[in-house]
Write a protein that holds these residues in place. Structure first.
Motif, PDB file in Angstrom:
ATOM      1  N   MET A 270       0.535  -1.452   0.228  1.00 25.54           N
ATOM      2  CA  MET A 270       0.164  -0.253   0.262  1.00 25.54           C
ATOM      3  C   MET A 270       1.045   1.254   0.305  1.00 25.54           C
ATOM      4  SD  MET A 270      -2.980   0.837   2.848  1.00 25.54           S
ATOM      5  CE  MET A 270      -3.129  -0.330   3.525  1.00 25.54           C
ATOM      6  N   GLY A 271       0.501   2.380  -1.009  1.00 28.75           N
ATOM      7  CA  GLY A 271       1.713   3.651  -1.118  1.00 28.75           C
ATOM      8  C   GLY A 271       0.477   4.428   0.447  1.00 28.75           C
ATOM      9  N   GLU A 272       1.689   5.183   0.540  1.00 22.72           N
ATOM     10  CA  GLU A 272       1.695   6.978   0.914  1.00 22.72           C
ATOM     11  C   GLU A 272       0.424   7.882   1.060  1.00 22.72           C
ATOM     12  OE1 GLU A 272       4.983   9.618   1.915  1.00 22.72           O
ATOM     13  OE2 GLU A 272       6.647   6.990   2.787  1.00 22.72           O
ATOM     14  N   SER A 273       0.083   7.541  -0.132  1.00 21.95           N
ATOM     15  CA  SER A 273      -1.087   8.091  -0.716  1.00 21.95           C
ATOM     16  C   SER A 273      -1.873   7.253  -1.421  1.00 21.95           C
ATOM     17  CB  SER A 273      -0.624   9.550  -0.977  1.00 21.95           C
ATOM     18  OG  SER A 273       0.481   9.989  -2.539  1.00 21.95           O
ATOM     19  N   TRP A 274      -3.102   8.469  -1.966  1.00 24.15           N
ATOM     20  CA  TRP A 274      -4.684   7.439  -2.692  1.00 24.15           C
ATOM     21  C   TRP A 274      -5.182   8.717  -3.040  1.00 24.15           C
ATOM     22  CZ3 TRP A 274      -7.011   4.521   2.402  1.00 24.15           C
ATOM     23  CH2 TRP A 274      -5.878   3.525   1.738  1.00 24.15           C
ATOM     24  N   LYS A 275      -4.841   8.479  -4.651  1.00 21.88           N
ATOM     25  CA  LYS A 275      -5.933   9.475  -5.621  1.00 21.88           C
ATOM     26  C   LYS A 275      -7.353   9.509  -5.310  1.00 21.88           C
ATOM     27  CE  LYS A 275      -7.229  10.616 -10.544  1.00 21.88           C
ATOM     28  NZ  LYS A 275      -7.060  10.958 -11.507  1.00 21.88           N
ATOM     29  N   VAL A 276      -8.492  10.295  -4.955  1.00 23.52           N
ATOM     30  CA  VAL A 276      -8.802   9.687  -4.441  1.00 23.52           C
ATOM     31  C   VAL A 276     -10.490   9.914  -5.701  1.00 23.52           C
ATOM     32  CG1 VAL A 276     -11.639   9.695  -2.843  1.00 23.52           C
ATOM     33  CG2 VAL A 276      -9.651   9.311  -2.360  1.00 23.52           C
ATOM     34  N   THR A 277     -11.497   9.182  -6.071  1.00 20.64           N
ATOM     35  CA  THR A 277     -12.124   9.318  -7.302  1.00 20.64           C
ATOM     36  C   THR A 277     -13.943   8.853  -6.860  1.00 20.64           C
ATOM     37  OG1 THR A 277     -10.613   9.192  -9.087  1.00 20.64           O
ATOM     38  CG2 THR A 277     -12.924   9.205  -9.072  1.00 20.64           C
ATOM     39  N   VAL A 278     -14.929  10.266  -6.218  1.00 21.70           N
ATOM     40  CA  VAL A 278     -16.185  10.183  -6.656  1.00 21.70           C
ATOM     41  C   VAL A 278     -16.783  10.021  -7.444  1.00 21.70           C
ATOM     42  CG1 VAL A 278     -17.759  10.563  -5.213  1.00 21.70           C
ATOM     43  CG2 VAL A 278     -15.554  10.172  -4.093  1.00 21.70           C
ATOM     44  N   ASP A 279     -17.384   9.148  -8.303  1.00 17.89           N
ATOM     45  CA  ASP A 279     -18.111   9.081  -9.524  1.00 17.89           C
ATOM     46  C   ASP A 279     -19.078  10.085  -9.473  1.00 17.89           C
ATOM     47  OD1 ASP A 279     -19.607   8.920 -11.469  1.00 17.89           O
ATOM     48  OD2 ASP A 279     -18.635   6.813 -12.456  1.00 17.89           O
ATOM     49  N   PRO A 280     -19.526  10.688  -9.672  1.00 18.02           N
ATOM     50  CA  PRO A 280     -20.451  11.847  -9.779  1.00 18.02           C
ATOM     51  C   PRO A 280     -21.743  10.877 -10.217  1.00 18.02           C
ATOM     52  CG  PRO A 280     -19.218  12.936 -10.963  1.00 18.02           C
ATOM     53  CD  PRO A 280     -18.379  11.667 -10.679  1.00 18.02           C
ATOM     54  N   ARG A 281     -21.602  10.420 -10.831  1.00 19.60           N
ATOM     55  CA  ARG A 281     -22.739   9.583 -12.219  1.00 19.60           C
ATOM     56  C   ARG A 281     -23.792   8.949 -11.008  1.00 19.60           C
ATOM     57  NH1 ARG A 281     -20.367   7.668 -17.533  1.00 19.60           N
ATOM     58  NH2 ARG A 281     -18.577   7.321 -15.088  1.00 19.60           N
ATOM     59  N   VAL A 282     -22.989   7.927  -9.907  1.00 23.38           N
ATOM     60  CA  VAL A 282     -23.299   7.559  -9.469  1.00 23.38           C
ATOM     61  C   VAL A 282     -23.612   7.761  -7.788  1.00 23.38           C
ATOM     62  CG1 VAL A 282     -22.803   5.072  -8.479  1.00 23.38           C
ATOM     63  CG2 VAL A 282     -21.781   5.403 -10.640  1.00 23.38           C
ATOM     64  N   CYS A 283     -22.707   8.329  -7.589  1.00 24.58           N
ATOM     65  CA  CYS A 283     -23.569   9.431  -5.972  1.00 24.58           C
ATOM     66  C   CYS A 283     -24.740   9.803  -5.981  1.00 24.58           C
ATOM     67  CB  CYS A 283     -22.183  10.465  -5.518  1.00 24.58           C
ATOM     68  SG  CYS A 283     -22.508  11.109  -3.881  1.00 24.58           S
ATOM     69  N   VAL A 284     -25.158   9.219  -4.545  1.00 20.69           N
ATOM     70  CA  VAL A 284     -26.635   9.435  -4.595  1.00 20.69           C
ATOM     71  C   VAL A 284     -26.957  10.136  -3.458  1.00 20.69           C
ATOM     72  CG1 VAL A 284     -27.773   7.379  -5.881  1.00 20.69           C
ATOM     73  CG2 VAL A 284     -27.490   6.934  -3.378  1.00 20.69           C
ATOM     74  N   ARG A 285     -25.798  11.402  -2.575  1.00 17.41           N
ATOM     75  CA  ARG A 285     -26.439  11.727  -2.160  1.00 17.41           C
ATOM     76  C   ARG A 285     -26.283  11.610  -0.979  1.00 17.41           C
ATOM     77  NH1 ARG A 285     -28.391  15.946  -5.767  1.00 17.41           N
ATOM     78  NH2 ARG A 285     -26.895  16.359  -7.061  1.00 17.41           N
ATOM     79  N   THR A 286     -25.933  10.450   0.146  1.00 15.39           N
ATOM     80  CA  THR A 286     -26.407  10.165   0.902  1.00 15.39           C
ATOM     81  C   THR A 286     -25.520  11.085   2.434  1.00 15.39           C
ATOM     82  OG1 THR A 286     -24.059   8.440   0.975  1.00 15.39           O
ATOM     83  CG2 THR A 286     -26.529   7.320   0.846  1.00 15.39           C
ATOM     84  N   GLY A 287     -24.470  11.161   1.941  1.00 16.26           N
ATOM     85  CA  GLY A 287     -23.700  12.190   3.077  1.00 16.26           C
ATOM     86  C   GLY A 287     -22.836  11.020   3.714  1.00 16.26           C
ATOM     87  N   LEU A 288     -22.521   9.814   3.655  1.00 15.13           N
ATOM     88  CA  LEU A 288     -21.982   9.038   4.786  1.00 15.13           C
ATOM     89  C   LEU A 288     -20.593   9.181   4.845  1.00 15.13           C
ATOM     90  CD1 LEU A 288     -23.512   5.047   4.220  1.00 15.13           C
ATOM     91  CD2 LEU A 288     -23.955   6.893   6.142  1.00 15.13           C
ATOM     92  N   CYS A 289     -20.134   9.837   3.675  1.00 16.30           N
ATOM     93  CA  CYS A 289     -18.397   9.842   3.722  1.00 16.30           C
ATOM     94  C   CYS A 289     -18.166  11.575   4.008  1.00 16.30           C
ATOM     95  CB  CYS A 289     -18.164   9.532   2.028  1.00 16.30           C
ATOM     96  SG  CYS A 289     -18.820  11.092   1.236  1.00 16.30           S
ATOM     97  N   VAL A 290     -18.626  11.915   4.190  1.00 19.65           N
ATOM     98  CA  VAL A 290     -18.390  12.939   5.136  1.00 19.65           C
ATOM     99  C   VAL A 290     -19.102  13.184   6.416  1.00 19.65           C
ATOM    100  CG1 VAL A 290     -19.175  15.392   5.296  1.00 19.65           C
ATOM    101  CG2 VAL A 290     -18.437  14.784   2.723  1.00 19.65           C
ATOM    102  N   ALA A 291     -20.129  12.321   6.930  1.00 16.86           N
ATOM    103  CA  ALA A 291     -19.755  12.232   8.686  1.00 16.86           C
ATOM    104  C   ALA A 291     -18.581  11.420   8.851  1.00 16.86           C
ATOM    105  CB  ALA A 291     -21.353  11.586   8.656  1.00 16.86           C
ATOM    106  N   SER A 292     -18.422   9.966   8.278  1.00 18.78           N
ATOM    107  CA  SER A 292     -17.241   9.407   7.976  1.00 18.78           C
ATOM    108  C   SER A 292     -16.113   9.807   8.432  1.00 18.78           C
ATOM    109  CB  SER A 292     -17.381   8.502   7.736  1.00 18.78           C
ATOM    110  OG  SER A 292     -18.948   7.885   7.401  1.00 18.78           O
TER     111      SER A 292
END
Length: 77
Positions: free
Chosen positions: A1-23
């Motif tokens: 596992m590397g020291e950093s990751w590229k994060v992608t949130v697919d806007p076509r799939v996201c349904v706005r639950t907000g779990l990522c922001v809350a977590s």
């Protein structure tokens, strides 16, 4: 596992639950449309970020090693 990751949130799939922001509010926020997004394209590799990606109910979040581009989540089959 590397020291950093590229994060992608697919806007076509996201349904706005907000779990990522809350977590992981230090790593995720909301965009103008209320969809979850990574605050930075690259984040420090951490169990917290991996758990957020794994717990997304729609699997809208993907992680890749920032240096090599190798998928972290979802893993390649």
């Amino acid at each position: 596992m590397g020291e950093s990751w590229k994060v992608t949130v697919d806007p076509r799939v996201c349904v706005r639950t907000g779990l990522c922001v809350a977590s992981a509010p230090k790593e995720f926020g909301f965009d103008e449309q209320g969809q979850g997004r990574a605050i930075s394209e690259t984040v420090s590799a951490s169990e917290e970020v991996l758990e957020v990606a794994e717990s997304c109910p729609i699997e809208a979040i993907s992680l890749a090693d920032a240096e090599s581009g190798e998928p972290v989540f979802p893993p390649e089959s």
